[in-house]
Design an enzyme around this catalytic site. Sequence first.
Site, PDB file in Angstrom:
ATOM      1  NE  ARG A  48       4.842  -7.032   0.062  1.00 32.06           N
ATOM      2  CZ  ARG A  48       5.265  -8.293   0.266  1.00 32.06           C
ATOM      3  NH1 ARG A  48       5.572  -8.716   1.487  1.00 32.06           N
ATOM      4  NH2 ARG A  48       5.348  -9.151  -0.726  1.00 32.06           N
ATOM      5  CB  CYS A  83       7.448  -5.865  -4.176  1.00 30.37           C
ATOM      6  SG  CYS A  83       5.777  -6.116  -3.517  1.00 30.37           S
ATOM      7  CB  THR A  85       1.725  -4.719  -3.625  1.00 29.62           C
ATOM      8  OG1 THR A  85       1.193  -5.530  -4.678  1.00 29.62           O
ATOM      9  CG2 THR A  85       0.591  -4.354  -2.679  1.00 29.62           C
ATOM     10  CB  THR A 125      -1.739  -7.661  -5.672  1.00 27.85           C
ATOM     11  OG1 THR A 125      -1.396  -6.313  -5.339  1.00 27.85           O
ATOM     12  CG2 THR A 125      -0.481  -8.454  -5.971  1.00 27.85           C
ATOM     13  CE  LYS A 165       3.343 -12.708  -3.547  1.00 26.39           C
ATOM     14  NZ  LYS A 165       4.714 -12.305  -3.176  1.00 26.39           N
ATOM     15  CB  CYS A 194       1.940  -8.525  -9.823  1.00 24.19           C
ATOM     16  SG  CYS A 194       2.472  -9.650  -8.490  1.00 24.19           S
TER      17      CYS A 194
END
Length: 283
Positions: A48, A83, A85, A125, A165, A194
């Site tokens: 994203r 999520c 974003t 992010t 991640k 986030c």
Amino acid sequence: MKKLGVIGGLGPMATAYFLQLLTQMSDAATDQGHMEILLHSKPQIPDRTRFILGLSREDPLPMMAQTGIDLRSQGAALLAVPCVTAHYFRERLEEAAGIPVLDAIGETARCAAEAGIRRAGFMATDGTVESGLLQRAFGEAGVECIFPDRESQGTVMDMIYGKIKAGKPADLGALRRVAQGLLDAGAEVAVLACTELSLVKQGLDMGEALLDVMEVLAGKAVMTCGHLKREYACLLRGARRLGERRLSAGESAEQGERSQYAEQCIGLSGQDGAGETGEDGVL
């Protein structure tokens, strides 16, 4: 109870934690008392942040939309996307899927505003920051947004993409310094904006100074599709202390009452009781 559809895999560990929160927050004495959840974990959905920043032409929306349509066809009455974003696409996803998509950012903004928070700091992010999602939602709620400086934002991005991640140990000390920097800059709460950061919040050991968007999303989902434990009714446990500090500093009682909301608050779209929703359960 309504069936909740979850578009997961953004990322996979954040989705696993979201499911844990849904179960943990549910007021259920038996297996059968829990809400029904339809999960499609789709980590193949394009990144994203890269798309929002113009670094990739791979649009995540078509794959997200098809996943939402599939969940609706299986009986989902509404969708949650753990999520932050991905909320850049929320309205278009809702239109494409044909069912409501819970608004984690909007719910968190309302939670903060109703708790009397005036200034909030964000760890998110680059895509979320650049999209303006936080600025719009919190601005409309009357909450000023504070963001890390460029170096600290780089630390946040490395933590999300380079560590969490990637399945590597997070540098909790570095992340704690970013959060403390936001508080030192005047933020009354540091928002984990986030869902990857939600995975390491316990290690930050900052307690009431943090507000987790994933917790807000999970709480709203349980309220809408199940029954929420009252202990999770207020996700800003430091709000009452904040109000007391303001009163001692000479703030009016009327202003302070809003900050002492923690005694009876839910902080999620104004609901004031566990498991109670409007006719459609979604605002």
